[in-house]
Design an enzyme around this catalytic site. Structure first.
Site, mmCIF file in Angstrom:
data_model
loop_
_atom_site.group_PDB
_atom_site.id
_atom_site.type_symbol
_atom_site.label_atom_id
_atom_site.label_comp_id
_atom_site.label_asym_id
_atom_site.label_seq_id
_atom_site.Cartn_x
_atom_site.Cartn_y
_atom_site.Cartn_z
ATOM 1 N N SER A 64 -44.132 22.019 34.429
ATOM 2 C CA SER A 64 -44.595 21.078 35.480
ATOM 3 C C SER A 64 -44.204 19.030 35.692
ATOM 4 C CB SER A 64 -45.735 20.924 36.342
ATOM 5 O OG SER A 64 -45.973 22.460 37.113
ATOM 6 N N VAL A 261 -47.189 23.951 32.215
ATOM 7 C CA VAL A 261 -48.263 25.483 31.827
ATOM 8 C C VAL A 261 -46.994 25.405 30.479
ATOM 9 C CG1 VAL A 261 -49.065 26.243 33.764
ATOM 10 C CG2 VAL A 261 -46.758 27.145 33.383
HETATM 11 N N1 LIG Z 1 -48.739 23.448 35.748
HETATM 12 C C1 LIG Z 1 -47.250 24.430 36.113
HETATM 13 O O1 LIG Z 1 -46.365 23.974 34.690
HETATM 14 C C2 LIG Z 1 -46.784 25.227 36.594
HETATM 15 C C3 LIG Z 1 -45.422 25.500 37.095
HETATM 16 C C4 LIG Z 1 -45.161 27.370 38.006
HETATM 17 N N2 LIG Z 1 -43.698 27.646 37.627
HETATM 18 C C5 LIG Z 1 -46.029 27.685 38.793
HETATM 19 O O2 LIG Z 1 -45.164 27.385 39.409
HETATM 20 O O3 LIG Z 1 -46.927 28.017 38.961
#
Ligand SMILES: NC(=O)CC[C@H](N)C(=O)O
Length: 313
Positions: A64, A261
């Site tokens: 993200s 994440v």
């Molecule tokens: N918080 C994150 O980094 C979420 C990104 C992850 N690619 C998702 O869409 O769930």
């Protein structure tokens, strides 16, 4: 105050010993196997000096954090029209929550929750094929960092595509309100690939320089975005960059920050430094546990919080 190099080395040593490292994200299978003992930190100062410690040169999935770069691109191409389709308020809900969309006409609260970033991806897609839009994001991030070695991790992108049922639901739900303009598979193709960008702390801190420098890339002197928009992106990072953990992050660290994440955080000390940290273990809100702790200690030892009075300044 000891020198920055010393402070960063000390923090990396402390993090190596830290007992509570959080849990690595496992809802994206390709992230579940990352070693939770990893820790990296890179700090690029306003004069261009770069300090690093730990695994700062190892590429990880920025997830993200990419939403900062995609928002910057969208603002550059369609300007303030972005705000007709996405809001600017903290959501107080999880990063992948759907609940507010029902009562808020399919307009996500902000560009950093998944729903908001999916709308931004739909904007970047514009009249292009997904491949071109992904290429545009990749070129943009490479130019910000001044490095060609940044790539999209195909295995992570594929894993997200296969398991991204919540994101698919969010996109379909917003399409029902007319806030996704393309076929959801196309928009999500852009979103999943941007999340799968692999970068090191060093590359990420370099890429964030324009946000510490009023929208100018200090390495080239070129304007990436206007000073006003750079300031506003920082404001959104402070208020929304850690989802329902944004208040806690502001309280403890006091810098604009964006988490992912994959365990990375990009934090900006305006006028002073662009900082990237990485530790894969997450807290209950999906933000890097040790990443926030390391930033808290960095800010404590440097006085870089934006809420710190500037003595004699
Ligand atoms: N918080 C994150 O980094 C979420 C990104 C992850 N690619 C998702 O869409 O769930």
């Amino acid at each position: 105050m000891p020198g920055l190099a010393t402070i960063i080395a000390e923090i990396a040593a402390e993090m190596a010993e830290a007992p509570h490292r959080g849990m690595v994200a496992d809802y994206i299978p390709a992230l579940a196997t990352v070693d939770p003992r990893k820790f990296g930190i890179a700090v690029v100062e306003a004069d261009g000096t770069c300090h690093m410690a730990g695994d700062a040169d190892e590429a990880f999935s920025i997830q993200s954090i990419s939403k900062v770069f995609s928002l910057t691109l969208a603002l550059g191409s369609i300007g303030d029209k972005v705000w007709e389709r996405v809001g600017r308020e903290p959501s107080g809900t999880a990063f992948n929550s759907i609940v507010q969309l029902e009562t808020e006409a399919g307009i996500p609260r902000n560009p950093f929750i998944n729903a908001g970033a999916i709308v931004i991806a739909d904007m970047i897609l514009g009249n292009h094929a997904p491949r071109e839009a992904i290429g545009e994001i990749l070129r943009f991030v490479r130019s910000l960092a001044g490095e060609d070695g940044i790539f999209v991790d195909g295995a992570v992108a594929a894993a997200e595509q296969e398991t991204g049922f919540r994101n698919i639901a969010l996109a379909n739900y917003m399409r029902a309100f007319g806030n996704i303009r393309h076929q959801v598979e196309l928009t999500l193709g852009v979103y999943f690939n941007q999340c799968a960008l692999a970068m090191s702390c060093r590359q990420l801190a370099l890429a964030g320089r324009y946000l510490m420098a009023g929208g100018i890339n200090p390495a080239t002197g070129h304007s990436v975005i206007s000073p006003r928009r750079a300031r506003r992106i920082n404001a959104l990072m402070m208020t929304c960059g850690h989802y329902d953990g944004s208040g806690e992050f502001a309280f403890r660290v006091g810098l604009p920050g964006k988490s992912g994440v994959g365990g990375g955080i990009l934090a900006i000390a305006p006028g002073r430094a662009s900082i990237a940290v990485w530790s894969p273990g997450l807290n209950a809100r999906g933000n890097s546990q040790l990443g926030a702790l390391a930033l808290e200690r960095l800010v404590h030892r440097t006085g870089w919080s934006v809420f710190e009075p500037v003595v004699g300044g």
